[in-house]
Design a protein around this motif. Structure first.
Motif, mmCIF file in Angstrom:
data_model
loop_
_atom_site.group_PDB
_atom_site.id
_atom_site.type_symbol
_atom_site.label_atom_id
_atom_site.label_comp_id
_atom_site.label_asym_id
_atom_site.label_seq_id
_atom_site.Cartn_x
_atom_site.Cartn_y
_atom_site.Cartn_z
ATOM 1 N N ASN A 44 15.982 -5.041 50.380
ATOM 2 C CA ASN A 44 17.032 -4.321 51.119
ATOM 3 C C ASN A 44 18.405 -4.797 50.683
ATOM 4 N N PHE A 45 19.395 -3.940 50.868
ATOM 5 C CA PHE A 45 20.765 -4.261 50.463
ATOM 6 C C PHE A 45 21.714 -4.009 51.634
ATOM 7 N N PRO A 46 22.230 -5.073 52.252
ATOM 8 C CA PRO A 46 23.199 -4.866 53.335
ATOM 9 C C PRO A 46 24.479 -4.216 52.799
ATOM 10 N N VAL A 47 25.129 -3.464 53.640
ATOM 11 C CA VAL A 47 26.347 -2.751 53.217
ATOM 12 C C VAL A 47 27.521 -3.197 54.096
ATOM 13 N N ASP A 48 28.585 -3.633 53.446
ATOM 14 C CA ASP A 48 29.818 -3.977 54.158
ATOM 15 C C ASP A 48 30.536 -2.679 54.494
ATOM 16 N N PHE A 49 30.698 -2.424 55.764
ATOM 17 C CA PHE A 49 31.272 -1.133 56.166
ATOM 18 C C PHE A 49 32.594 -1.366 56.895
ATOM 19 N N SER A 50 33.628 -0.675 56.467
ATOM 20 C CA SER A 50 34.887 -0.753 57.217
ATOM 21 C C SER A 50 35.420 0.654 57.430
ATOM 22 N N PHE A 51 36.129 0.826 58.521
ATOM 23 C CA PHE A 51 36.517 2.165 58.964
ATOM 24 C C PHE A 51 37.909 2.072 59.573
ATOM 25 N N GLU A 52 38.858 2.805 59.003
ATOM 26 C CA GLU A 52 40.232 2.755 59.506
ATOM 27 C C GLU A 52 40.556 4.080 60.172
ATOM 28 N N PHE A 53 41.187 3.999 61.310
ATOM 29 C CA PHE A 53 41.470 5.236 62.025
ATOM 30 C C PHE A 53 42.781 5.116 62.799
#
Lengths: 92, 182
Positions: free
Chosen positions: B158-167
């Motif tokens: 498995n490959f973890p994903v760094d997720f960022s979200f700007e709003f």
């Protein structure tokens, strides 16, 4: 005489062993075909289901999203968000 | 004696074949265990997008109710101050709006100790609420969420994903208190 018998026995044993080996290899080839079919391998490629790779929860999302769209429509028609959410039964 | 040797050699060939077949089957089973993958589901990303939409629906409702309760002349400063006070007070009472903002929020250390101050001086800072002709501009400053998305089955590859979200969001409010997104 004994020597001739021994050679004959050896030849027969080798012949029988060759037949047995052939049977083993034939069973192996056919069984591997059955195993591949059971594992869902098509054209040399195994097609995995969404459940096997852990992304099957996306189908549950589609149901939630349909409800959320209904909420948005009701809000556009003038209902408050909480009222619309209660009417549709949306959890978000 | 030589005949017996030949018979043993034949048996040896059969056993060797069985051993090789067994080895291939063994490798296949080990390989099957190692090639199982578990992917990061995109549901988390879709959920956060929907949560933002739901937050904005609540936010627009709160803006409208705050506009209706505000005192002063639209869009003068006294009206703006009254509107902002009512809006911030309403926001502080809405746990769902607060939770959405706080979940996985990236912020400077200590900036969230006083949440009301964070709203008044950060997210909805006074300088971002301004008059624009006969309209009022109400801006929610950019905020950033960041999290690590992980696969459901960590025993598989498995490959973890760094997720960022700007709003962030900008609203234009006209004299009829119609709120539109810009």
């Amino acid at each position: 005489m004994n020597s001739k018998r021994g050679i004959l026995g050896g030849i027969i044993a080798t012949f029988v062993a060759t037949i047995v080996i052939l049977i083993i290899l034939v069973i192996f080839v056919f069984a591997s075909g059955i195993v591949k079919k059971a594992a869902g391998v098509e054209g040399g490629v195994k097609v995995v289901s969404e459940e096997e790779i852990g992304i099957d929860n996306i189908f549950g999302y589609l149901h939630d999203y349909r409800e959320f769209v209904e909420v948005k429509i009701l809000v556009r028609q003038g209902k408050t968000y909480e009222d619309a959410r209660g009417e549709v039964g949306y959890g978000g | 004696m030589e005949g017996k040797k030949a018979q043993f050699f034949s048996m040896y060939l059969v056993l060797l074949t069985l051993l090789m077949v067994g080895t291939v089957i063994g490798f296949y089973h080990i390989q099957q265990k190692n090639v199982g993958n578990s992917l990061v589901s995109p549901k988390a990303v879709l959920d956060i997008r929907d949560d933002l939409d739901a937050f904005e629906l609540r936010e627009v409702e709160l803006i409208k109710s705050s506009l209706n309760s505000a005192t002063g002349t639209f869009p003068e400063n006294d009206f703006i101050d009254s509107f902002r006070n009512i809006f911030i007070a309403g926001f502080m009472l809405d746990e769902k709006m607060k939770n959405f903002i706080l979940d996985d929020l990236v912020s400077e250390e200590g900036s969230l100790e006083d949440f009301q101050n964070f709203l008044e001086g950060g997210l909805y800072t006074r300088s971002l609420t301004k008059r624009d002709g006969e309209n009022l501009i109400f801006i929610r400053a950019d905020a950033r969420k960041a999290t690590l998305l992980e696969a459901s089955d960590k025993s598989k590859v498995n490959f973890p994903v760094d997720f960022s979200f700007e709003f962030g969001q900008e609203y234009v409010i006209d004299s009829n208190f119609e709120v539109t997104k810009r």
